[in-house]
Design a protein around this motif. Structure first.
Motif, mmCIF file in Angstrom:
data_model
loop_
_atom_site.group_PDB
_atom_site.id
_atom_site.type_symbol
_atom_site.label_atom_id
_atom_site.label_comp_id
_atom_site.label_asym_id
_atom_site.label_seq_id
_atom_site.Cartn_x
_atom_site.Cartn_y
_atom_site.Cartn_z
ATOM 1 N N THR A 83 0.857 -1.182 0.000
ATOM 2 C CA THR A 83 0.000 0.000 0.000
ATOM 3 C C THR A 83 0.897 1.237 0.000
ATOM 4 O OG1 THR A 83 -1.723 -1.192 1.209
ATOM 5 C CG2 THR A 83 -1.849 1.212 1.230
ATOM 6 N N PRO A 84 0.631 2.193 -0.898
ATOM 7 C CA PRO A 84 1.512 3.365 -0.968
ATOM 8 C C PRO A 84 1.544 4.140 0.347
ATOM 9 C CG PRO A 84 -0.436 3.656 -2.368
ATOM 10 C CD PRO A 84 -0.459 2.257 -1.860
ATOM 11 N N ASP A 85 2.732 4.652 0.680
ATOM 12 C CA ASP A 85 2.925 5.397 1.929
ATOM 13 C C ASP A 85 1.945 6.559 2.070
ATOM 14 O OD1 ASP A 85 5.014 3.718 2.604
ATOM 15 O OD2 ASP A 85 6.558 5.075 1.850
ATOM 16 N N GLU A 86 1.570 7.167 0.953
ATOM 17 C CA GLU A 86 0.662 8.319 0.975
ATOM 18 C C GLU A 86 -0.688 7.998 1.606
ATOM 19 O OE1 GLU A 86 3.188 8.722 -2.805
ATOM 20 O OE2 GLU A 86 2.332 7.128 -1.601
ATOM 21 N N MET A 87 -1.029 6.728 1.706
ATOM 22 C CA MET A 87 -2.326 6.335 2.259
ATOM 23 C C MET A 87 -2.315 6.274 3.781
ATOM 24 S SD MET A 87 -4.164 6.245 -0.347
ATOM 25 C CE MET A 87 -5.627 5.794 0.548
ATOM 26 N N ASN A 88 -1.128 6.398 4.399
ATOM 27 C CA ASN A 88 -1.051 6.305 5.865
ATOM 28 C C ASN A 88 -1.820 5.087 6.380
ATOM 29 O OD1 ASN A 88 0.629 8.183 6.983
ATOM 30 N ND2 ASN A 88 -0.901 9.815 6.917
ATOM 31 N N PHE A 89 -1.570 3.950 5.783
ATOM 32 C CA PHE A 89 -2.303 2.714 6.041
ATOM 33 C C PHE A 89 -1.604 1.898 7.113
ATOM 34 C CE2 PHE A 89 -2.970 -1.770 5.213
ATOM 35 C CZ PHE A 89 -4.338 -1.850 5.005
ATOM 36 N N HIS A 90 -2.360 1.477 8.134
ATOM 37 C CA HIS A 90 -1.787 0.656 9.196
ATOM 38 C C HIS A 90 -2.820 -0.351 9.688
ATOM 39 C CE1 HIS A 90 1.623 3.355 9.382
ATOM 40 N NE2 HIS A 90 0.772 4.365 9.446
ATOM 41 N N ILE A 91 -2.408 -1.604 9.766
ATOM 42 C CA ILE A 91 -3.256 -2.630 10.392
ATOM 43 C C ILE A 91 -3.235 -2.375 11.891
ATOM 44 C CG2 ILE A 91 -3.496 -5.102 10.855
ATOM 45 C CD1 ILE A 91 -2.287 -5.589 8.049
ATOM 46 N N THR A 92 -4.421 -2.368 12.514
ATOM 47 C CA THR A 92 -4.505 -2.009 13.932
ATOM 48 C C THR A 92 -4.816 -3.189 14.849
ATOM 49 O OG1 THR A 92 -6.818 -1.336 13.650
ATOM 50 C CG2 THR A 92 -5.134 0.387 13.457
ATOM 51 N N ASN A 93 -5.118 -4.342 14.287
ATOM 52 C CA ASN A 93 -5.270 -5.527 15.132
ATOM 53 C C ASN A 93 -4.136 -6.488 14.804
ATOM 54 O OD1 ASN A 93 -6.186 -6.486 12.619
ATOM 55 N ND2 ASN A 93 -7.872 -7.653 13.492
#
Length: 160
Positions: A41-51
């Motif tokens: 996922t591109p860094d620009e999306m600020n994507f993080h799995i939280t579980n």
């Protein structure tokens, strides 16, 4: 790279195809490790799995994320793996998040030359119906397309 988006009855459909120079087994093992989604996922999306979804994908699995949907705007997102046939396909569907509907099919097919054809089919619908579509439809459609164009490039780099 083959990526196209169509729209019918308020539902957008993105179709993306990519040939990967790896075996079906290797492709399946990579794409069914939930944390690998962070890698593609591109860094620009600020994507993080939280579980903590574990090390492999399974039917019924719930995965939670935070994602940047617009500059300075983050959203919680919860998806469920609703269908899975080993080394063929799996489906993730939004249970809670920024879309009125999100249904993402991940298909894998072994080719005669030993490579893998990966096809993503994403059906999504904007929240707030026609109003949401008028206000943000084009921007969201472009953002989803950007994600898959970026994913294509990232995969070209990490899978050689």
């Amino acid at each position: 790279m083959k990526i196209k988006i169509t729209k019918q009855s308020g539902i957008y459909t993105l179709t993306s195809e990519q040939i990967l120079p790896i075996s079906l087994k290797e492709a399946w093992e990579f794409f069914t490790v939930p944390t690998n989604l962070d890698k593609i996922t591109p860094d620009e999306m600020n994507f993080h799995i939280t579980n903590n979804p574990g090390s492999e994908t399974y039917q019924g699995q719930i995965i939670t994320y935070k994602i940047g949907i617009f500059p300075l705007v983050k959203s919680n997102w919860i998806t469920e793996i609703t269908h899975l046939v080993k080394e063929k396909f799996f489906v993730d569907e939004q249970r809670f998040g920024p879309y009125a509907m999100w249904h993402h099919e991940h298909h894998f097919a072994e080719m005669q030359d030993g490579k893998v054809k990966m096809t993503d089919i994403v059906n999504f619908k904007m929240p707030l119906g026609l109003f949401g579509d008028l206000i943000a439809g084009k921007a969201v459609r472009n953002k989803v397309k950007f994600i898959f164009e970026s994913r294509y490039k990232i995969l070209e780099e990490i899978i050689k």
